[in-house]
Design a protein around this motif. Structure first.
Motif, PDB file in Angstrom:
ATOM      1  N   ASN A  97      46.114 -12.865   9.586  1.00 47.66           N
ATOM      2  CA  ASN A  97      45.546 -12.568  10.033  1.00 47.66           C
ATOM      3  C   ASN A  97      44.844 -12.418  10.738  1.00 47.66           C
ATOM      4  N   LEU A  98      44.039 -13.252  10.267  1.00 48.21           N
ATOM      5  CA  LEU A  98      42.799 -13.946  10.728  1.00 48.21           C
ATOM      6  C   LEU A  98      42.466 -13.947  12.318  1.00 48.21           C
ATOM      7  N   PRO A  99      41.525 -13.773  12.874  1.00 44.69           N
ATOM      8  CA  PRO A  99      41.801 -13.945  14.697  1.00 44.69           C
ATOM      9  C   PRO A  99      41.956 -15.677  14.810  1.00 44.69           C
ATOM     10  N   LEU A 100      42.551 -15.750  16.214  1.00 42.47           N
ATOM     11  CA  LEU A 100      42.363 -16.997  16.436  1.00 42.47           C
ATOM     12  C   LEU A 100      41.088 -17.628  17.374  1.00 42.47           C
ATOM     13  N   THR A 101      40.525 -18.685  17.558  1.00 38.59           N
ATOM     14  CA  THR A 101      39.897 -19.374  19.069  1.00 38.59           C
ATOM     15  C   THR A 101      40.502 -20.458  19.045  1.00 38.59           C
ATOM     16  N   LEU A 102      41.463 -19.593  20.489  1.00 30.90           N
ATOM     17  CA  LEU A 102      41.802 -20.906  20.951  1.00 30.90           C
ATOM     18  C   LEU A 102      41.381 -21.874  22.492  1.00 30.90           C
ATOM     19  N   GLY A 103      41.494 -22.842  22.105  1.00 32.52           N
ATOM     20  CA  GLY A 103      41.196 -23.839  23.717  1.00 32.52           C
ATOM     21  C   GLY A 103      42.321 -23.794  24.553  1.00 32.52           C
ATOM     22  N   ILE A 104      42.341 -23.856  25.799  1.00 31.99           N
ATOM     23  CA  ILE A 104      43.531 -24.169  26.858  1.00 31.99           C
ATOM     24  C   ILE A 104      42.481 -25.651  27.356  1.00 31.99           C
ATOM     25  N   LEU A 105      42.685 -26.616  27.532  1.00 33.47           N
ATOM     26  CA  LEU A 105      42.710 -27.909  28.088  1.00 33.47           C
ATOM     27  C   LEU A 105      43.583 -28.193  28.829  1.00 33.47           C
ATOM     28  N   LEU A 127      49.530 -17.541  27.373  1.00 33.65           N
ATOM     29  CA  LEU A 127      47.811 -16.504  26.867  1.00 33.65           C
ATOM     30  C   LEU A 127      48.244 -14.987  26.769  1.00 33.65           C
ATOM     31  N   LYS A 128      49.365 -14.653  26.847  1.00 33.84           N
ATOM     32  CA  LYS A 128      48.679 -13.043  27.316  1.00 33.84           C
ATOM     33  C   LYS A 128      50.118 -12.447  25.885  1.00 33.84           C
ATOM     34  N   GLN A 129      51.206 -13.948  25.611  1.00 31.62           N
ATOM     35  CA  GLN A 129      51.735 -13.604  24.504  1.00 31.62           C
ATOM     36  C   GLN A 129      50.680 -13.880  23.356  1.00 31.62           C
ATOM     37  N   VAL A 130      50.418 -14.963  23.472  1.00 29.69           N
ATOM     38  CA  VAL A 130      49.695 -14.977  21.550  1.00 29.69           C
ATOM     39  C   VAL A 130      48.426 -14.719  21.652  1.00 29.69           C
ATOM     40  N   LEU A 131      47.668 -13.929  22.179  1.00 25.57           N
ATOM     41  CA  LEU A 131      46.726 -13.560  22.153  1.00 25.57           C
ATOM     42  C   LEU A 131      46.687 -12.007  21.190  1.00 25.57           C
ATOM     43  N   SER A 132      45.354 -11.760  21.005  1.00 26.54           N
ATOM     44  CA  SER A 132      46.102 -10.239  20.003  1.00 26.54           C
ATOM     45  C   SER A 132      44.224  -9.767  20.678  1.00 26.54           C
ATOM     46  N   ASP A 133      43.891  -8.817  20.338  1.00 23.76           N
ATOM     47  CA  ASP A 133      42.684  -7.577  20.544  1.00 23.76           C
ATOM     48  C   ASP A 133      41.197  -8.384  20.010  1.00 23.76           C
ATOM     49  N   LYS A 134      41.903  -9.161  18.782  1.00 26.04           N
ATOM     50  CA  LYS A 134      40.779  -9.535  18.326  1.00 26.04           C
ATOM     51  C   LYS A 134      40.638 -11.432  18.312  1.00 26.04           C
ATOM     52  N   ASP A 135      41.234 -11.614  19.578  1.00 29.61           N
ATOM     53  CA  ASP A 135      41.009 -13.024  19.401  1.00 29.61           C
ATOM     54  C   ASP A 135      40.373 -13.653  20.830  1.00 29.61           C
ATOM     55  N   GLU A 136      40.386 -14.618  20.812  1.00 29.25           N
ATOM     56  CA  GLU A 136      39.391 -14.824  21.749  1.00 29.25           C
ATOM     57  C   GLU A 136      39.707 -16.937  22.460  1.00 29.25           C
ATOM     58  N   GLY A 213      37.325 -19.071  11.071  1.00 28.56           N
ATOM     59  CA  GLY A 213      38.658 -18.858  10.630  1.00 28.56           C
ATOM     60  C   GLY A 213      39.370 -19.888  11.217  1.00 28.56           C
ATOM     61  N   ARG A 214      40.357 -18.911  12.110  1.00 25.28           N
ATOM     62  CA  ARG A 214      41.734 -20.219  12.443  1.00 25.28           C
ATOM     63  C   ARG A 214      41.437 -19.993  14.083  1.00 25.28           C
ATOM     64  N   LYS A 215      41.820 -22.014  14.575  1.00 21.64           N
ATOM     65  CA  LYS A 215      40.736 -22.696  15.656  1.00 21.64           C
ATOM     66  C   LYS A 215      42.158 -23.806  16.163  1.00 21.64           C
ATOM     67  N   ALA A 216      42.738 -22.903  17.477  1.00 20.93           N
ATOM     68  CA  ALA A 216      43.555 -23.946  17.906  1.00 20.93           C
ATOM     69  C   ALA A 216      43.273 -24.649  19.266  1.00 20.93           C
TER      70      ALA A 216
END
Length: 347
Positions: A97-105, A127-136, A213-216
Motif C-alpha cells: 500500500n506504499l505510494p506509487l510514482t508513475l511515469g507515462i511516456l 490514470l483515473k483507474q490506478v492513481l489514488s490520492d496518495k499517488d503521483e 516507494g513504488r515506481k513504474a
C-alpha cells in the motif's frame, strides 16, 4: 553519459532529496538512526549514533502458468538470492500500500499517427483507474525531442490534459517527418526521429531516481528508437538505478509500416528493458480493446505486488551491479527485476 542538448528547458531535475524514514518505505539507500536526544535546557552534550544500513526492497508479482495473479502467499513461500547467495528476508508484505510514482511516456513520432488518439483516451482512463490520492504521476512525450508535458501531480485531470497535448510531429502536407530526411519511413542511422532510449533514461534519472516507494514507467510506443544519443543499456541501467519497473505497450500503426515488409526491429530491446526491470511487454497492435485490456492488466499487477526487503550480506558500497533472484517454493512464475546497483559510500 552524453549530455542531451536542449533538454534542460524541458525537464527540470527534481531538487528534493529523498528522505528515508522507514525501512519499508525505501529501496536502496542509507538510513541514519539516532539515540534519544535531550531537548531540555540542561546544555548537556547530545550523543548521536549513526548507523549505515543498506536495505534492498523488491516489488514483484507472482503468476501461475496461465498468467493469473496469485495473491495471499506468505514470506515462507519465497527465497531471495543476491549474486547466488541466500539472503535473510527482513520484512514482507503481501499487498503493497506504499505510494506509487508513475511515469507515462507516449511516443509522438510519425509512426504513431494512427494510434496516438487511442493511446490518449485509454491512457487517461488508466490514470483515473490506478492513481489514488496518495499517488503521483508525470507525462512525457518523445519524438525528435523529449518533452515534459506534466510534472509530478496527483491531479488526474491535469495528467489527462497533458496526454491530450501530445501531437505527432509530422507534416502531412509534405509527408515529411522533421529530422528524418523528409520521408515517411523511419531511417536508421544518426538522424533523430524517435528518442525512445533518451526518454526512458531521462524519466528514470531526472524524474524517478530521487523518489521513494513504488515506481513504474508505462511506455506507449512501437518500440523503435531512431536517433537517441544513449543506448538501450543506458536506459536499462538508469531504470534499475531508479528502482523503476518498466512496462511497454507495443502500439503499432500497421498502415505506417505496411510498405516495409518486415515490420519492427525494436521489440527485442523492449523485452530486454522490461525483463531487466520487472515489467513486461504487451503487444496491442492498433486495437482499442487490446490496449484497454493491457492497461487493466498493469493496473491489477500494480495493486497486487508483493514487497520483500532484506539487508544484503555483501555490505560493500561500491556501486556494483548485483544480480537478484526470487524463488517461489510453489510452481509459480515470479515477475521481478533482475538486479540492482549498490549504493556508493558517501552518496
Amino acid at each position: 553519459m552524453p549530455k542531451l542538448l536542449g533538454f534542460q528547458n524541458r525537464i527540470v531535475p527534481i531538487l528534493a532529496l529523498a528522505i528515508f524514514c522507514a525501512a519499508a518505505q525505501f529501496g536502496i539507500g542509507q538510513q541514519p538512526t539516532s539515540s534519544d536526544q535531550k531537548s531540555d535546557d540542561s546544555q548537556q552534550p547530545t550523543e548521536t549514533l549513526k548507523v549505515n544500513v543498506n536495505v534492498v526492497q523488491l516489488f514483484f508479482n507472482v503468476k501461475d502458468k496461465k498468467g493469473t495473479l496469485i495473491p495471499n502467499l506468505t514470506k515462507d513461500h519465497f527465497d531471495v538470492l543476491e549474486d547466488g547467495k541466500p539472503q535473510t528476508i527482513k520484512y514482507f508484505n503481501a499487498e503493497s500500500n506504499l505510494p506509487l510514482t508513475l511515469g507515462i511516456l507516449i511516443d509522438a513520432s510519425g509512426s504513431q499517427r494512427n494510434v496516438i488518439d487511442m493511446e490518449k483516451e485509454v491512457g487517461g482512463a488508466f490514470l483515473k483507474q490506478v492513481l489514488s490520492d496518495k499517488d503521483e504521476a508525470f507525462v512525457i512525450s518523445f519524438d525528435i525531442s523529449v518533452d515534459l508535458l506534466q510534472d509530478f501531480t496527483r491531479d488526474v485531470h491535469r495528467l489527462q490534459a497533458a496526454l491530450n497535448k501530445a501531437k505527432v510531429n509530422v507534416d502531412f502536407t509534405s509527408n515529411g517527418i522533421p529530422g528524418m530526411g523528409g520521408g515517411p519511413v523511419p531511417q536508421r542511422g544518426n538522424s533523430p526521429g524517435t528518442l525512445l532510449y533518451d526518454a526512458v533514461y531521462l524519466s528514470a534519472h531526472d524524474m524517478l531516481a530521487k523518489e521513494v516507494g513504488r515506481k513504474a514507467m508505462v511506455l506507449l510506443t512501437d518500440g523503435q528508437d531512431e536517433g537517441s544519443r544513449l543506448k538501450i543499456k543506458d536506459a536499462i541501467e538508469a531504470a534499475q538505478k531508479a528502482d523503476s519497473i518498466v512496462y511497454v505497450l507495443l502500439c503499432a500503426d500497421r498502415g505506417f509500416y505496411g510498405s516495409m515488409g518486415g515490420g519492427y526491429f525494436g521489440e527485442g530491446d523492449m523485452r530486454k528493458l522490461t525483463e531487466e526491470t520487472g515489467g513486461r511487454v504487451i503487444n496491442v497492435g492498433n486495437k482499442f480493446d487490446k490496449l484497454r485490456e493491457a492497461f487493466d492488466q498493469i493496473a491489477a499487477e500494480l495493486r497486487s505486488q508483493y514487497n520483500i526487503g532484506y539487508t544484503p550480506t555483501n555490505t560493500a558500497q561500491d556501486g556494483s551491479y548485483r544480480k537478484l533472484e526470487i524463488k517461489c517454493k510453489d510452481p509459480y512464475k515470479i515477475q521481478a527485476r533482475a538486479g540492482y546497483y549498490a549504493g556508493r559510500s558517501g552518496d
